[in-house]
Structures are given as C-alpha cells and as structure tokens.
Design an enzyme around this catalytic site. Structure first.
Site, PDB file in Angstrom:
ATOM      1  N   GLU A  84      93.987  46.240  34.059  1.00 41.16           N
ATOM      2  CA  GLU A  84      94.299  47.027  32.865  1.00 41.16           C
ATOM      3  C   GLU A  84      93.506  48.322  32.831  1.00 41.16           C
ATOM      4  O   GLU A  84      92.366  48.367  33.280  1.00 41.16           O
ATOM      5  CB  GLU A  84      93.914  46.222  31.616  1.00 41.16           C
ATOM      6  CG  GLU A  84      94.638  44.910  31.526  1.00 41.16           C
ATOM      7  CD  GLU A  84      94.212  44.090  30.320  1.00 41.16           C
ATOM      8  OE1 GLU A  84      93.639  44.655  29.363  1.00 41.16           O
ATOM      9  OE2 GLU A  84      94.457  42.882  30.331  1.00 41.16           O
ATOM     10  N   CYS A  97      89.737  54.471  30.442  1.00 40.75           N
ATOM     11  CA  CYS A  97      88.868  53.317  30.667  1.00 40.75           C
ATOM     12  C   CYS A  97      89.499  52.525  31.807  1.00 40.75           C
ATOM     13  O   CYS A  97      90.636  52.090  31.695  1.00 40.75           O
ATOM     14  CB  CYS A  97      88.805  52.495  29.386  1.00 40.75           C
ATOM     15  SG  CYS A  97      87.924  50.943  29.591  1.00 40.75           S
ATOM     16  N   CYS A 104      86.639  38.830  36.128  1.00 41.36           N
ATOM     17  CA  CYS A 104      85.189  39.037  36.038  1.00 41.36           C
ATOM     18  C   CYS A 104      84.487  37.693  36.186  1.00 41.36           C
ATOM     19  O   CYS A 104      85.018  36.666  35.791  1.00 41.36           O
ATOM     20  CB  CYS A 104      84.853  39.642  34.668  1.00 41.36           C
ATOM     21  SG  CYS A 104      83.135  40.157  34.498  1.00 41.36           S
ATOM     22  N   CYS A 108      81.188  36.274  29.624  1.00 41.72           N
ATOM     23  CA  CYS A 108      80.620  36.466  28.286  1.00 41.72           C
ATOM     24  C   CYS A 108      81.509  35.714  27.282  1.00 41.72           C
ATOM     25  O   CYS A 108      82.737  35.744  27.391  1.00 41.72           O
ATOM     26  CB  CYS A 108      80.573  37.948  27.937  1.00 41.72           C
ATOM     27  SG  CYS A 108      79.525  38.899  29.052  1.00 41.72           S
ATOM     28  N   CYS A 111      84.476  37.576  25.468  1.00 38.92           N
ATOM     29  CA  CYS A 111      85.308  38.512  26.235  1.00 38.92           C
ATOM     30  C   CYS A 111      86.555  37.838  26.804  1.00 38.92           C
ATOM     31  O   CYS A 111      86.495  36.742  27.361  1.00 38.92           O
ATOM     32  CB  CYS A 111      84.465  39.117  27.359  1.00 38.92           C
ATOM     33  SG  CYS A 111      85.401  40.226  28.422  1.00 38.92           S
ATOM     34  N   GLY A 151      86.076  43.605  34.500  1.00 37.08           N
ATOM     35  CA  GLY A 151      85.129  43.506  35.607  1.00 37.08           C
ATOM     36  C   GLY A 151      83.742  44.011  35.277  1.00 37.08           C
ATOM     37  O   GLY A 151      83.519  44.672  34.257  1.00 37.08           O
ATOM     38  N   GLU A 152      82.806  43.666  36.144  1.00 39.09           N
ATOM     39  CA  GLU A 152      81.422  44.105  36.006  1.00 39.09           C
ATOM     40  C   GLU A 152      81.155  45.112  37.143  1.00 39.09           C
ATOM     41  O   GLU A 152      81.038  44.718  38.311  1.00 39.09           O
ATOM     42  CB  GLU A 152      80.485  42.882  36.095  1.00 39.09           C
ATOM     43  CG  GLU A 152      79.017  43.201  36.258  1.00 39.09           C
ATOM     44  CD  GLU A 152      78.478  44.258  35.291  1.00 39.09           C
ATOM     45  OE1 GLU A 152      78.696  44.156  34.078  1.00 39.09           O
ATOM     46  OE2 GLU A 152      77.833  45.211  35.778  1.00 39.09           O
ATOM     47  N   SER A 183      79.498  50.954  32.318  1.00 39.59           N
ATOM     48  CA  SER A 183      78.991  49.925  31.412  1.00 39.59           C
ATOM     49  C   SER A 183      78.643  48.663  32.190  1.00 39.59           C
ATOM     50  O   SER A 183      79.431  48.193  33.003  1.00 39.59           O
ATOM     51  CB  SER A 183      80.062  49.615  30.361  1.00 39.59           C
ATOM     52  OG  SER A 183      79.627  48.596  29.499  1.00 39.59           O
ATOM     53  N   SER A 206      75.458  46.545  27.796  1.00 45.42           N
ATOM     54  CA  SER A 206      75.955  45.595  26.810  1.00 45.42           C
ATOM     55  C   SER A 206      74.814  44.685  26.394  1.00 45.42           C
ATOM     56  O   SER A 206      74.494  43.728  27.087  1.00 45.42           O
ATOM     57  CB  SER A 206      77.089  44.772  27.421  1.00 45.42           C
ATOM     58  OG  SER A 206      78.103  45.642  27.862  1.00 45.42           O
ATOM     59  N   HIS A 208      74.183  43.437  22.845  1.00 51.85           N
ATOM     60  CA  HIS A 208      74.845  42.483  21.942  1.00 51.85           C
ATOM     61  C   HIS A 208      73.942  41.503  21.205  1.00 51.85           C
ATOM     62  O   HIS A 208      74.436  40.678  20.429  1.00 51.85           O
ATOM     63  CB  HIS A 208      75.938  41.681  22.660  1.00 51.85           C
ATOM     64  CG  HIS A 208      77.024  42.512  23.269  1.00 51.85           C
ATOM     65  ND1 HIS A 208      77.566  43.606  22.645  1.00 51.85           N
ATOM     66  CD2 HIS A 208      77.667  42.416  24.464  1.00 51.85           C
ATOM     67  CE1 HIS A 208      78.505  44.135  23.418  1.00 51.85           C
ATOM     68  NE2 HIS A 208      78.581  43.449  24.526  1.00 51.85           N
ATOM     69  N   ASN A 282      86.234  42.324  18.830  1.00 47.86           N
ATOM     70  CA  ASN A 282      87.685  42.121  18.807  1.00 47.86           C
ATOM     71  C   ASN A 282      87.985  40.640  18.826  1.00 47.86           C
ATOM     72  O   ASN A 282      87.361  39.891  19.576  1.00 47.86           O
ATOM     73  CB  ASN A 282      88.314  42.744  20.053  1.00 47.86           C
ATOM     74  CG  ASN A 282      88.382  44.239  19.941  1.00 47.86           C
ATOM     75  OD1 ASN A 282      89.033  44.774  19.061  1.00 47.86           O
ATOM     76  ND2 ASN A 282      87.669  44.910  20.834  1.00 47.86           N
ATOM     77  N   CYS A 325      89.550  45.116  26.571  1.00 49.99           N
ATOM     78  CA  CYS A 325      89.637  44.645  27.953  1.00 49.99           C
ATOM     79  C   CYS A 325      90.045  43.187  28.113  1.00 49.99           C
ATOM     80  O   CYS A 325      89.582  42.313  27.405  1.00 49.99           O
ATOM     81  CB  CYS A 325      88.324  44.921  28.683  1.00 49.99           C
ATOM     82  SG  CYS A 325      87.056  43.695  28.472  1.00 49.99           S
TER      83      CYS A 325
END
Ligand code: SAH
Length: 339
Positions: A84, A97, A104, A108, A111, A151-152, A183, A206, A208, A282, A325
């Site tokens: 995406e 983006c 990934c 998390c 996510c 992804g990371e 990120s 990130s 959080h 989200n 994402c």
C-alpha cells in the site's frame, strides 16, 4: 543502480555510456517500458527489453477520499504480492507514504500490517516504483516521501539506504533528503548506524508509551531494546545529524493517554530537540484499542506544551478510505479469501 553503476554495466556490455544516461533519465521520469525511450534506436530498445526489465508497481485498487485529496493505492508487485501507498496533499505539496516491506515482522498490537504477517523485503526499485506509479497516475509531482507505510524500514536497512540514495540523486527523482522522513519502531543498532551516515533525513520514531511497562504491552520490539536504550539512540542521532527527532505517539484510550503518561513523557524528552506527533489511534478490525476522547487528547497536549515540549495532534487524512497502513491489503486479502 546509480547512474555510475548503469554506465559501468553498459560499457561492460559494449554499449555506449551516454546511452546509460538516456535510459536513466527515462527511468527517472517513470516510463514502464523500453519502447517509450524514443531517443534510443529500435535495435537498442529491443536488446534492452530482451535482457532487462523495468520494475513496476501496478495499480490493483485505488481509492480517492471524498473528504480530502488523499489517494490510497494497492499496488501489485511482479510476484503478485500487494503493498500500500498513500498520496496526500499538504499546503507544501504532495507527499507519498510508501511501504518498505510486504507485511511486517514487528507485530505491534495496534497495527493492521502486523496482523497479516510478513512476506518479504521490498527492493529499492520497488520502493521507487511506488513513487513513480502514484506520480504518473495522479499527474502531479511528488515533493516529499515518508517511509511510514507497511513494513519496518530499518529491518530492510540495506535496501532502504539504497532507495534513499537513488531517489535523492540529481539524475534520479531528485527528492532531497530533507524532504524524506523515515519512521522506525526502534531498531536501535540501525539507528546508531544511520546516525553515523549523517543524512539530512527526518527520523520519526514510534514511541507510543512513556515507559517499558506500557510499551512492552504494545510493541514486542521493546523487549529487545527498551525505552531508555531507544531514547539514548535518538539522542545520539540528534547529536550526529543536528536533525530534530519526530516522536510518534498514538493516543489509545485508557492505555497510554493519562495525565501521568503525559508528565512522564515530558520528563523523558526534556531538553531534547524534538517534536511530538500525537496520533489518534486508528481503529483496526480485531483490535481492542480505541482512540482517546478529544478532551484527553487536549489535556495530553497541554501538559506537553506546559513542559516546553513541542507537540501537535496529527491531522487525519483519508479517514473514509482505510488510508492508514495495512488496512487495505488486509481487507483485500480477506475479500479474496471469501470468493
Ligand atoms: N515500522 C515503522 C513504520 C511504519 S508504521 C514504525 O513502526 O514506525 C507508521 C506509523 O503508524 C508508526 O508510528 C506506527 O506505530 C503507526 N501506526 C500503526 N498502526 C496504527 C494505528 N492503528 N493507529 C495509529 N497509528 C498507527
């Protein structure tokens, strides 16, 4: 390849190095076939098409927001994998983006991407192809890139570094490092490595959560590198590059949004050149997490502000099109599984 590498390859194959420059310019303009390279002879175009391919990100699905100019793409890669990308319109121009991996490994808790697992790394050319496909489709010029999709990025470190070199090169798309953000969820050893490279890109991290207790519940990576080690690496990055760090903090109702959390966060970031991006979490299907109330959000912001920490609440774009994402790929694959 960089232009130098392509020139070298051409010379080795008995081709002229100025043809490499022509090809490079066409690629930077986003052509998808050698046939479009009209200033090369037909014979050369055929030879190239026989020996090489141009990586593409084909549009499988596309959603245009009715609320703003956001466009979400589901791209199909050459092996049928989906990634995406999201195109967003800001006052300073168009930002894309992009994804750095198919899926990934980081898992998390909040996510969507992690929930559908990890398939593979993306190649530098596949990251470029996302930028070029979106640009060609929308008929606009992209000025900024954020590596914040699926992804990371620091788990696909070498490919991401090469992508950064290619996309920022004068002969390539020429999108400068200052217009790129990366990120990471906190792959600390790679943050040190990246710091040493002294690139002018913006590092978004990130976080959080203000402490290990909460962060370990949300992000498995915290058991490898904890908050203290993570913040130490961020300070090192800042010292090496002089670039302000951007902290991402998704506000989750009843989990990390108390006034105590805000105070603890402010204390940990004290004196650091940084910006805190508060993101209303989200909703993700199957996840118990809900966004904070607007009152909590404002209170959190006020506490940070009072402590002298630069913070804003991130504007939500593309809320009607599953723009964050991992949401789209997951839904698409679920739909496909049901037919
Ligand atoms: N792997 C990288 C980049 C991709 S995720 C990273 O972790 O930073 C981009 C950002 O979106 C990260 O800050 C991530 O934590 C955040 N994110 C993921 N799911 C989210 C959700 N449901 N709500 C809000 N932010 C989310």
């Amino acid at each position: 390849m960089t232009l130098e590498e392509l020139k070298e390859r051409f010379t080795q194959c008995g081709l002229k190095s100025f043809h490499a420059l022509q090809v490079y310019h066409w690629l930077a303009r986003g052509v998808v076939s050698f046939d479009e390279m009209t200033d090369l002879s037909k014979q050369l175009r055929e030879k190239l098409a026989g020996e090489y391919y141009i990586p593409r990100a084909d549009i499988e699905r596309k959603y245009c927001s009715k609320l703003d100019d956001t466009v979400k793409y589901l791209f199909r890669m050459h092996d049928g994998q989906f990634v995406e990308s999201v195109l967003m319109h800001y006052h300073h121009g168009w930002t894309i983006c992009i994804s750095s991996q198919v899926g990934c490994k980081m898992n998390c808790a909040f996510c969507a991407t992690g929930k559908s697992g990890y398939a593979r790394n993306l190649l530098p050319s596949e990251m470029l192809a996302q930028v070029q496909s979106a640009q060609a489709d929308a008929g606009i010029r992209i000025s900024n890139i954020v590596l914040m999709g699926m992804g990371e990025p620091l788990d696909n470190y070498e490919n991401v570094l090469r992508f950064l070199t290619l996309v920022s090169s004068d002969e390539g798309m020429n999108i400068g490092m200052r217009h790129i953000s990366l990120s990471t969820c906190g792959i600390v050893d790679k943050i040190y490595d990246l710091a040493e490279k002294r690139l002018q890109l913006t590092l978004s991290v990130s976080l959080h959560a203000p402490n290990d207790n909460i962060r370990s519940r949300l992000m498995p990576v915290n058991s490898r590198w904890n908050v203290e080690e993570f913040l130490k690496a961020c300070r090192y990055y800042l010292n090496c590059t002089g670039r302000r760090i951007s902290f991402e903090y998704a506000l989750i109702g009843g989990v990390n949004d108390s006034s105590e959390c805000a105070e603890e966060l402010a204390a940990k970031l004290e004196g650091m050149l940084c910006h805190v991006n508060l993101i209303p979490v989200n909703n993700v299907k199957g996840s118990p997490f809900r966004p904070s109330t607007p009152e909590r959000e404002q209170q959190f912001l006020r506490i940070l502000g009072k402590a002298g920490i630069n913070a804003t609440v991130r504007r939500t774009l593309g809320a009607d099109i599953d723009a964050s994402c991992g949401q789209l790929r997951r839904r698409y694959e679920e739909e496909a599984a049901h037919v």
